[in-house]
Design an enzyme around this catalytic site. Structure first.
Site, PDB file in Angstrom:
ATOM      1  N   ARG A 234      32.996 -12.553  -5.423  1.00 50.20           N
ATOM      2  CA  ARG A 234      34.430 -12.312  -5.481  1.00 50.20           C
ATOM      3  C   ARG A 234      35.121 -13.607  -5.855  1.00 50.20           C
ATOM      4  NH1 ARG A 234      33.452  -7.671  -5.530  1.00 50.20           N
ATOM      5  NH2 ARG A 234      34.137  -6.059  -4.085  1.00 50.20           N
ATOM      6  N   GLU A 263      42.462 -10.030 -11.016  1.00 55.13           N
ATOM      7  CA  GLU A 263      41.866  -9.209 -12.079  1.00 55.13           C
ATOM      8  C   GLU A 263      42.424  -7.789 -12.023  1.00 55.13           C
ATOM      9  OE1 GLU A 263      37.801  -9.780 -10.508  1.00 55.13           O
ATOM     10  OE2 GLU A 263      37.748  -7.615 -10.210  1.00 55.13           O
ATOM     11  N   HIS A 281      34.168  -7.988 -14.632  1.00 52.58           N
ATOM     12  CA  HIS A 281      33.731  -7.438 -13.334  1.00 52.58           C
ATOM     13  C   HIS A 281      32.869  -6.184 -13.545  1.00 52.58           C
ATOM     14  CE1 HIS A 281      34.818  -6.777  -8.804  1.00 52.58           C
ATOM     15  NE2 HIS A 281      33.558  -6.440  -9.078  1.00 52.58           N
TER      16      HIS A 281
HETATM   17  C1  8YV Z   1      32.942  -2.642  -8.133  1.00 50.39           C
HETATM   18  C2  8YV Z   1      32.014  -4.396  -6.717  1.00 50.39           C
HETATM   19  O1  8YV Z   1      33.098  -1.812  -7.078  1.00 50.39           O
HETATM   20  O2  8YV Z   1      30.097  -3.786  -5.516  1.00 50.39           O
HETATM   21  C3  8YV Z   1      31.162  -4.384  -5.513  1.00 50.39           C
HETATM   22  O3  8YV Z   1      31.558  -4.994  -4.525  1.00 50.39           O
HETATM   23  O4  8YV Z   1      32.938  -5.128  -6.798  1.00 50.39           O
HETATM   24  C4  8YV Z   1      31.746  -3.515  -7.875  1.00 50.39           C
HETATM   25  O5  8YV Z   1      30.575  -2.803  -7.817  1.00 50.39           O
HETATM   26  C5  8YV Z   1      32.794  -1.938  -9.401  1.00 50.39           C
HETATM   27  O6  8YV Z   1      33.250  -2.772 -10.377  1.00 50.39           O
HETATM   28  C6  8YV Z   1      33.498  -0.615  -9.489  1.00 50.39           C
HETATM   29  O7  8YV Z   1      34.836  -0.714  -9.312  1.00 50.39           O
END
Ligand code: 8YV
Length: 315
Positions: A234, A263, A281
């Protein structure tokens, strides 16, 4: 039985929308023009929230749903869900661990290779005729055999490290304590010291208030002008202003990033840099993994409403 009402925070692929709509009465938050009015209208009906990792569910949303019982996150990261607000109300939270681990690790390693070997510029070199007009592409830096640091040896960090071992890299990691399964990899508790002995530093930590800006100015400076930072966790794990300053002044060599503050908008300073690889992402973004994530989101909701144990609970 009446289908439970759920609030869908963001869109899913078409293959998930259909079964979701079959099993639940879905209220599509992301399509509402006036979100506060929409929440005021449907909130009292909502018993479940289906969200995505980066979208989460904030306190205002949770409070607008007085009958809320469960939040199901499409993603392993649940830092965007207000866990305190859920705890106060006894709202359960689930995520989608394991099913995405290998794809996220793959993308992290791919970003390292791509940026280190200059593959984006090399592609341009071929397409724009530079190869014929100017000759050989400028030489880039080797990956195999160099020093890698993994900040956070959880599920994803472990898979990254295993892949790096295949490149004959000298691997070290930081975590709250040494891990038994990490024999042959050096444990370095302090992130600054880890960065100091790394050519490539992977950030694979689950984000929380405690890890906010764990990659700070000092970590970035220790990685140094030859070093590369790779973030597949993150944005909040990195002090982004310090990162930009270091990239602009070559205090840090380069960065490969899949996540950004604010983002999908990102700080325009990133766009002016040529020592970065920017990704939207999508580390978990394969058809196979996203199908498994969507199923797990629905299976957790279904288990909850059937009074069965949650498959992958967080809270
Ligand atoms: C997002 C993610 O959820 O697993 C995570 O924590 O950030 C990603 O897998 C994905 O981009 C779908 O929104």
């Amino acid at each position: 039985m009446q289908r439970p009402h759920i609030l869908q925070v963001g869109p899913y692929p078409a293959w998930d929308e259909e079964p979701l709509n079959e099993a639940f009465r879905v209220h599509r938050y992301f399509e509402a023009a006036d979100k506060p009015s929409f929440l005021a209208e449907v909130g009292p009906l909502v018993r479940g929230i289906a969200t995505r990792g980066e979208l989460g569910a904030n306190r205002a949303m949770i409070e607008a749903c007085p009958s809320l019982e469960v939040v199901s996150v499409y993603g392993v990261g649940f830092d965007a869900v207000d866990l305190a607000a859920c705890r106060e109300r006894g709202v359960r939270v689930t995520n989608t661990p394991d099913v995405l681990t290998n794809d996220v690790a793959d993308l992290g390693v791919a970003m390292m290779l791509c940026l280190s070997r200059g593959m984006i510029g090399a592609e341009r070199w071929v397409r724009d005729g530079s190869w014929a007009a100017r000759g050989l592409y400028p030489l880039k830096r080797r990956v195999w055999g160099r020093r890698a640091g993994v900040l956070g040896l959880g599920r994803i960090g472990y898979e990254v490290a295993k892949r790096l071992a295949g490149f004959g890299m000298d691997i070290a990691y930081s975590d709250v304590a040494p891990k038994d399964f990490a024999s042959g990899w050096e444990f370095v508790a302090d992130p600054v010291a880890l960065a100091g002995r790394s050519d490539f530093l992977f950030v694979t930590l689950a984000a929380s208030a405690a890890t906010r800006h764990i990659v700070n100015k000092d970590v970035i400076a220790a990685l140094g002008e030859e070093g590369m930072l790779i973030n597949i966790s993150r944005a909040s794990n990195i002090d982004e202003e310090a990162l930009l300053d270091a990239l602009e002044t070559n205090v840090l060599g380069s960065a490969a990033l899949d996540v950004f503050e604010g983002e999908p908008k990102l700080n325009p300073r990133f766009l002016a840099l040529d020592n970065v690889l920017l990704q939207p992402h999508h580390a978990s973004g394969t058809v196979e993994t996203r199908k498994a994530m969507g199923k797990l989101v629905r299976d957790n909701l279904a288990a909850h409403f059937a009074g069965q144990p949650l498959l992958t609970p967080v809270l």
